[in-house]
Design an enzyme around this catalytic site. Sequence first.
Site, PDB file in Angstrom:
ATOM      1  N   ASN A   8      38.825  41.990  37.940  1.00 41.77           N
ATOM      2  CA  ASN A   8      38.264  41.903  36.618  1.00 41.77           C
ATOM      3  C   ASN A   8      36.917  42.687  36.508  1.00 41.77           C
ATOM      4  OD1 ASN A   8      36.782  41.182  34.284  1.00 41.77           O
ATOM      5  ND2 ASN A   8      36.317  39.109  35.108  1.00 41.77           N
ATOM      6  N   LYS A  10      35.192  43.343  34.497  1.00 40.86           N
ATOM      7  CA  LYS A  10      34.275  43.148  33.422  1.00 40.86           C
ATOM      8  C   LYS A  10      33.726  44.009  32.606  1.00 40.86           C
ATOM      9  CE  LYS A  10      32.853  39.657  36.769  1.00 40.86           C
ATOM     10  NZ  LYS A  10      31.869  38.689  37.212  1.00 40.86           N
ATOM     11  N   HIS A  92      37.184  33.112  30.695  1.00 37.38           N
ATOM     12  CA  HIS A  92      36.105  33.228  31.834  1.00 37.38           C
ATOM     13  C   HIS A  92      34.960  32.630  31.828  1.00 37.38           C
ATOM     14  CE1 HIS A  92      33.594  35.480  34.814  1.00 37.38           C
ATOM     15  NE2 HIS A  92      35.004  35.928  35.207  1.00 37.38           N
ATOM     16  N   GLU A  94      32.092  33.393  32.159  1.00 39.73           N
ATOM     17  CA  GLU A  94      30.900  34.264  31.499  1.00 39.73           C
ATOM     18  C   GLU A  94      31.297  34.333  29.883  1.00 39.73           C
ATOM     19  OE1 GLU A  94      31.462  37.967  33.477  1.00 39.73           O
ATOM     20  OE2 GLU A  94      30.770  37.060  35.430  1.00 39.73           O
ATOM     21  N   GLU A 158      37.890  29.188  39.269  1.00 42.87           N
ATOM     22  CA  GLU A 158      36.663  30.117  39.532  1.00 42.87           C
ATOM     23  C   GLU A 158      35.362  29.062  39.582  1.00 42.87           C
ATOM     24  OE1 GLU A 158      37.178  34.388  39.065  1.00 42.87           O
ATOM     25  OE2 GLU A 158      36.671  33.419  37.117  1.00 42.87           O
ATOM     26  N   GLY A 164      29.993  36.100  41.316  1.00 41.95           N
ATOM     27  CA  GLY A 164      28.767  37.097  41.721  1.00 41.95           C
ATOM     28  C   GLY A 164      27.673  36.676  42.374  1.00 41.95           C
ATOM     29  N   SER A 196      33.223  35.392  44.425  1.00 43.39           N
ATOM     30  CA  SER A 196      32.935  36.258  45.680  1.00 43.39           C
ATOM     31  C   SER A 196      33.926  36.429  46.643  1.00 43.39           C
ATOM     32  CB  SER A 196      31.644  35.625  46.008  1.00 43.39           C
ATOM     33  OG  SER A 196      30.586  35.377  45.275  1.00 43.39           O
TER      34      SER A 196
END
Length: 236
Positions: A8, A10, A92, A94, A158, A164, A196
């Site tokens: 990913n 991003k 996701h 985010e 996740e 991150g 991570s």
Amino acid sequence: MPQLIAANWKMNGRLDWVDKVGELAALTGEAVCERLICPPHPLVGAMARAAQGSGIAIGAQDCSEHEAGAHTGETEAALLAALGARYVILGHSERRTGGETDDRVKAKAERAVGSGLRPLVCVGESLAEREAGTAIPVVEAQLSGSLPQQGDYDIAYEPVWAIGTGRTATARDVAEMHAAIRRHVGVGPRILYGGSVKPDNAALLLGVPEVGGALVGGASLEMESFAQIVHAAKAD
Ligand code: PEP
């Protein structure tokens, strides 16, 4: 099914990042797993062309729940498929943090399936939810609300607090959550772990029962580190 090792990217990438497909192919020619790179939308077409014949799949990081029409700034699933995308990451954290609801993720997943894309639906609890002991019910509710009614899809577990941050869930926590997800969804979808994942922890995480692959953010931006994660994948 083989494990799926998914990148990913991003909102990272420049035009010359298209060359990273060839780099990855050269570094991982004998891969026993499926390899997927999800670049920003403007790179999808060029990367899909560059990936032809390499066995590396290209995907998108989101798509619209709508058909073509008056939806400024949105990207149609059918257009992504026509460009050569095979997968699309949906839900996701985010994007969920920005207001994306389970209903919307589900509508997008159904649109993606209907357009020939395989959704990779992300779920995961916050740190507060884990500390409150509600991680499993939170994830089960996300699954109930976000998965498509029909069609093939995969899931990425996740934990939000691991994305991150350099923190990963323990192998025991991953095993417990993946077993709960498998009970909830039954046979079929792969259940990837994300949060991570790095070259030095990939083999441990990819060896946990019911882990069907990895969704990798930071460590997927350099092909040397992503290739090491690919090499940590297990054969069927
Ligand atoms: C992600 O963005 O899905 C992710 C898992 O990121 P990272 O590997 O950087 O934690």
